[in-house]
Design a protein around this motif. Structure first.
Motif, PDB file in Angstrom:
ATOM      1  N   ILE A 115      25.142 -48.839 -20.651  1.00 25.23           N
ATOM      2  CA  ILE A 115      26.104 -49.884 -21.044  1.00 25.23           C
ATOM      3  C   ILE A 115      26.003 -51.049 -20.061  1.00 25.23           C
ATOM      4  O   ILE A 115      26.042 -52.209 -20.449  1.00 25.23           O
ATOM      5  N   LEU A 116      25.854 -50.726 -18.792  1.00 28.76           N
ATOM      6  CA  LEU A 116      25.717 -51.769 -17.779  1.00 28.76           C
ATOM      7  C   LEU A 116      24.454 -52.599 -18.021  1.00 28.76           C
ATOM      8  O   LEU A 116      24.478 -53.823 -17.918  1.00 28.76           O
ATOM      9  N   PHE A 117      23.361 -51.935 -18.383  1.00 28.49           N
ATOM     10  CA  PHE A 117      22.126 -52.662 -18.685  1.00 28.49           C
ATOM     11  C   PHE A 117      22.290 -53.544 -19.917  1.00 28.49           C
ATOM     12  O   PHE A 117      21.846 -54.696 -19.937  1.00 28.49           O
ATOM     13  N   VAL A 118      22.921 -53.022 -20.953  1.00 32.45           N
ATOM     14  CA  VAL A 118      23.146 -53.813 -22.172  1.00 32.45           C
ATOM     15  C   VAL A 118      24.045 -55.003 -21.853  1.00 32.45           C
ATOM     16  O   VAL A 118      23.811 -56.117 -22.331  1.00 32.45           O
ATOM     17  N   LEU A 119      25.051 -54.772 -21.020  1.00 34.35           N
ATOM     18  CA  LEU A 119      25.969 -55.833 -20.623  1.00 34.35           C
ATOM     19  C   LEU A 119      25.208 -56.957 -19.922  1.00 34.35           C
ATOM     20  O   LEU A 119      25.348 -58.131 -20.278  1.00 34.35           O
TER      21      LEU A 119
END
Length: 189
Positions: A115-119
């Motif tokens: 999720i952090l990478f997608v963010l």
């Protein structure tokens, strides 16, 4: 030094053309010119040092301007302090206190790196999928310096593994759902 040397050359050339007596006669004019030169030098020094100081607190990733986003912090599960630090990060500044990222995996055991990478793929201009080499290492350092995962520090090896797995899973339904969630968080959708 350059401006000071120009001033000295100006005085010397003036004295060569009009004589030494003209400098003594017009000493007040030269004192005023000297004071103006000192003010210019002080202003330049302040300007240079302030720019240098402002750059030290910045990270080297260009993010989408905060005004264009309507971030829904309730979806990010950030507390007040983490929210303030996240806003600081989005403005291009380094955080003062690490952001505690708590959005969990399906297992609920740890926070979700993906999720952090997608963010950040949505926040960083040009995305993060194509990062390699030193730029990727710089991105990982930014994450390690800025985030905690459920109050635990990020580990570089875990980031590398998670990042590779995340890049390989971009076409899966779960990845598309994560992108949809991040677009909702950022107020893009």
């Amino acid at each position: 030094l350059f401006i000071l040397s120009i001033f000295v050359v100006f005085i010397l050339s003036f004295s060569l053309i009009f004589g030494i007596e003209s400098i003594a006669d017009n000493y007040l004019v030269f004192l005023i010119l000297f004071a103006v030169m000192v003010l210019v030098l002080v202003w330049l020094a302040i300007f240079y040092e302030s720019n240098k100081y402002l750059e030290t607190g910045r990270h080297d990733f260009r993010l989408i301007p905060l005004q264009k986003l309507q971030v829904r912090f309730e979806l990010l599960n950030l507390d007040k302090e983490s929210k303030e630090q996240f806003i600081r990060l989005m403005k291009g500044l380094r955080v003062r206190k690490k952001i505690n990222f708590t959005m969990g995996n399906k297992s609920g055991d740890s926070a979700n790196h993906r999720i952090l990478f997608v963010l950040f793929d949505g926040l960083v201009v040009g995305g993060i999928q194509d990062l390699t080499g030193e730029r990727k290492r710089s991105f990982f350092n930014l994450l390690m310096d800025s985030f905690l995962m459920n109050n635990e520090p990020l580990k570089e090896n875990t980031l590398k593994t998670s990042f590779s797995a995340w890049k390989n899973d971009q076409e899966k339904i779960n990845s598309r759902n994560q992108r949809k969630l991040v677009r909702q968080m950022l107020g893009i959708e």
